[in-house]
Write an enzyme that holds these catalytic residues in place. Structure first.
Site, PDB file in Angstrom:
ATOM      1  N   ARG A 234       1.199  -0.752   0.039  1.00  0.00           N
ATOM      2  CA  ARG A 234       0.010   0.006  -0.247  1.00  0.00           C
ATOM      3  C   ARG A 234       0.947   1.318  -0.143  1.00  0.00           C
ATOM      4  O   ARG A 234       2.277   1.234   0.744  1.00  0.00           O
ATOM      5  CB  ARG A 234      -1.046   0.337   1.707  1.00  0.00           C
ATOM      6  CG  ARG A 234      -2.013  -0.877   1.009  1.00  0.00           C
ATOM      7  CD  ARG A 234      -3.141  -0.617   0.349  1.00  0.00           C
ATOM      8  NE  ARG A 234      -4.320  -1.196   0.240  1.00  0.00           N
ATOM      9  CZ  ARG A 234      -4.355  -2.643  -0.657  1.00  0.00           C
ATOM     10  NH1 ARG A 234      -3.283  -3.378  -1.016  1.00  0.00           N
ATOM     11  NH2 ARG A 234      -5.846  -3.493  -0.296  1.00  0.00           N
ATOM     12  N   GLU A 263      -4.185   6.965  -5.393  1.00  0.00           N
ATOM     13  CA  GLU A 263      -4.487   5.858  -6.609  1.00  0.00           C
ATOM     14  C   GLU A 263      -5.925   6.623  -7.706  1.00  0.00           C
ATOM     15  O   GLU A 263      -6.585   6.477  -7.416  1.00  0.00           O
ATOM     16  CB  GLU A 263      -4.563   4.871  -6.508  1.00  0.00           C
ATOM     17  CG  GLU A 263      -3.164   3.973  -5.989  1.00  0.00           C
ATOM     18  CD  GLU A 263      -3.334   2.759  -5.634  1.00  0.00           C
ATOM     19  OE1 GLU A 263      -4.491   1.727  -6.085  1.00  0.00           O
ATOM     20  OE2 GLU A 263      -2.560   2.283  -4.885  1.00  0.00           O
ATOM     21  N   HIS A 282      -0.959  -0.978  -9.419  1.00  0.00           N
ATOM     22  CA  HIS A 282      -1.489  -1.832  -8.709  1.00  0.00           C
ATOM     23  C   HIS A 282      -2.336  -2.724  -9.659  1.00  0.00           C
ATOM     24  O   HIS A 282      -3.407  -2.951  -9.342  1.00  0.00           O
ATOM     25  CB  HIS A 282      -3.064  -0.939  -7.655  1.00  0.00           C
ATOM     26  CG  HIS A 282      -2.957  -2.090  -6.536  1.00  0.00           C
ATOM     27  ND1 HIS A 282      -3.430  -0.339  -5.426  1.00  0.00           N
ATOM     28  CD2 HIS A 282      -3.360  -2.818  -6.506  1.00  0.00           C
ATOM     29  CE1 HIS A 282      -4.071  -1.439  -4.862  1.00  0.00           C
ATOM     30  NE2 HIS A 282      -3.842  -2.951  -5.029  1.00  0.00           N
TER      31      HIS A 282
END
Ligand SMILES: NC(=O)c1ccc[n+]([C@@H]2O[C@H](COP(=O)([O-])OP(=O)(O)OC[C@H]3O[C@@H](n4cnc5c(N)ncnc54)[C@H](O)[C@@H]3O)[C@@H](O)[C@H]2O)c1
Ligand SMILES: O=C(O)[C@H](O)COP(=O)(O)O
Length: 326
Positions: A234, A263, A282
Site C-alpha cells: 500500500r 491512486e 496496482h
C-alpha cells in the site's frame, strides 16, 4: 433462494458475477466510485463487492438493506470496517487468492530495475546500441532480499527469491520459525537491521495506523546507497516526499512501486518524473488466474453470508452473531 441487488464498485471477473447470479443475486455495476454515487447506488443493495477504491462510511450509512461487504483482495484499509461492524454488516475478504501473482509482480519490479528493462527497451526502439556498452546491469544471485512482513505474499516472494539464489532476510515477528524454514528465509531481528543489510527491501505488511509511514526519511537513510525499495502493498507505507528526495539525492538506487498513496497516481506527481523509479498501476493481483480466483472467492463468500453460512475470510468475526437478519 437469495435475492436482491449486489453493487459492484469496480469491475471484477465475469466468473464472480456468474457466481452471484447463480445464487439469485443481481450484480449492478456502480456508475462511479465517489462517496455520493456509492451512497445512492448502495441504498437498495443487500451486498457490495469492492476493489481497492474501497467502500466509505457514508455509503454504509445510506444502505439500510446492506448485509455484507465483499472485499476483492486482501487489504481492507480502504473499507469503513468499524462503521460496518457497528451496523451489523459482515465484511469478508479473500486473503491468499492473489498472493502468488503479487509475489511475481514484486520479482518483476526487481528484475525491471536490475536489468534496466525500460531503458534497454527504449534504446532498441531508437536503433541505438550505445546502451549495450554503457549498461551496468545487476546480477541478482547472491544479493540480500529483505522482506518487511512475512504473510502470504512475503512467504511467496521468499520462495521465488531463494530459487533465484538470493539470500532472503525477513521481518515477521508474529510468524513461527517454521514459516522461515519452509520458505528458506532468515529471520531479521528488526526492520532497522533489515534495512541496513538488504540490497533490495520489499514491503509486505498491511496498511494500519501502526504501519502508515513505516518507511520515511530516517529509514531510507539506513538503506544502502545501491539498494532498491519495492512496494506492492500500500502506498501509505512510504513517505512519498521522502522517497522522491532519496531518489533524487542518490540515498537509494531505485524504487519499484505498484501502489501509491493516491491512486491513480496524478500524472504530475513528482514520482512520475523519477528516472530511477519503475511504476505499475496496482496490478499485482491482475493476472488472469488471480482475477478469477479472487472474484469467485469474494462472490462465494458474499453468497455464504446471505445464505447464513459462516464464510471464510471474515474480517469482523465479532459481528457474525449479531449480523443484520435478512
Ligand atoms: N498490489 C496488489 O495488488 C496487492 C494485492 C494483494 C495484497 N496487497 C497488499 O499486500 C498486503 C500483504 O498481503 P498478504 O497477503 O501478504 O497479507 P497477510 O495478512 O498474509 O500478511 C501480512 C503480514 O504482515 C504482518 N504484519 C502486520 N503488521 C506488521 C508490522 N508492523 N510489522 C511486521 N509485520 C506486520 C502480519 O502479521 C502478517 O503476517 C495486503 O495487506 C495488501 O495491502 C496488494
Ligand atoms: O489487497 C489486495 O488484495 C489488492 O489491493 C487487490 O486490489 P484489486 O482488487 O484492485 O486488484
Amino acid at each position: 433462494m437469495i435475492t436482491g441487488p449486489c453493487l459492484i464498485v469496480q469491475p471484477i471477473h465475469a466468473a464472480g458475477l456468474d457466481r452471484l447470479r447463480a445464487a439469485g443475486l443481481e450484480p449492478r455495476p456502480a456508475s462511479g466510485t465517489d462517496p455520493e454515487t456509492l451512497a445512492r447506488e448502495a441504498a437498495p443493495c443487500v451486498a457490495v463487492i469492492t476493489r481497492n477504491t474501497g467502500f466509505p462510511a457514508r455509503a454504509i450509512a445510506a444502505a439500510p438493506a446492506l448485509r455484507v461487504i465483499g472485499v476483492h483482495g486482501t487489504g481492507t484499509d480502504h473499507v469503513a470496517t468499524a462503521e460496518a461492524t457497528e451496523a451489523g454488516i459482515v465484511v469478508v475478504n479473500t486473503p491468499g487468492a492473489n498472493a502468488v501473482s503479487v509475489a511475481e509482480q514484486t520479482l518483476a519490479l526487481i528484475f525491471a530495475l536490475a536489468k534496466a528493462l525500460p531503458e534497454a527497451d527504449r534504446s532498441v526502439r531508437r536503433g541505438d546500441d550505445s546502451f549495450k556498452f554503457t549498461a551496468r546491469l545487476i546480477e541478482l544471485a547472491g544479493l540480500t532480499l529483505g522482506l518487511v512482513g512475512f504473510g502470504a505474499i512475503g512467504q511467496a516472494t521468499a520462495r521465488l527469491g531463494t530459487a533465484l539464489g538470493l539470500r532472503v532476510l525477513a521481518y515477521g515477528p508474529s510468524r513461527p520459525d517454521a514459516d522461515f524454514a519452509n520458505a528458506g528465509a532468515l529471520r531479521a531481528p528488526s526492520v532497522d537491521a533489515l534495512l541496513a543489510e538488504a540490497d533490495i527491501v520489499s514491503l509486505h505488511v498491511p496498511l494500519t495506523p501502526a504501519t502508515r509511514g513505516l518507511i520515511g526519511r530516517d529509514q531510507l537513510a539506513r538503506m544502502k546507497r545501491d539498494a532498491f525499495l519495492i512496494n506492492t502493498s500500500r502506498g501509505g507505507l512510504i513517505d512519498e516526499a521522502a522517497l522522491v528526495e532519496a531518489l533524487e539525492s542518490g540515498t537509494i538506487a531505485g524504487a519499484g512501486l505498484d501502489v501509491f498513496a493516491q491512486e491513480p497516481l496524478p500524472a504530475d506527481h513528482p514520482l512520475a518524473r523519477q528516472a530511477r523509479a519503475i511504476l505499475t498501476p496496482h496490478v499485482g493481483g491482475s493476472t488472469g488466474s488471480a482475477l478469477i480466483r479472487t472474484a469467485e472467492t469474494a462472490a462465494g463468500r458474499v453468497v455464504d453470508v446471505l445464505a447464513g453460512r459462516r464464510p471464510g475470510g471474515l474480517v469482523n468475526p465479532d459481528v457474525w452473531a449479531r449480523r443484520r437478519a435478512l
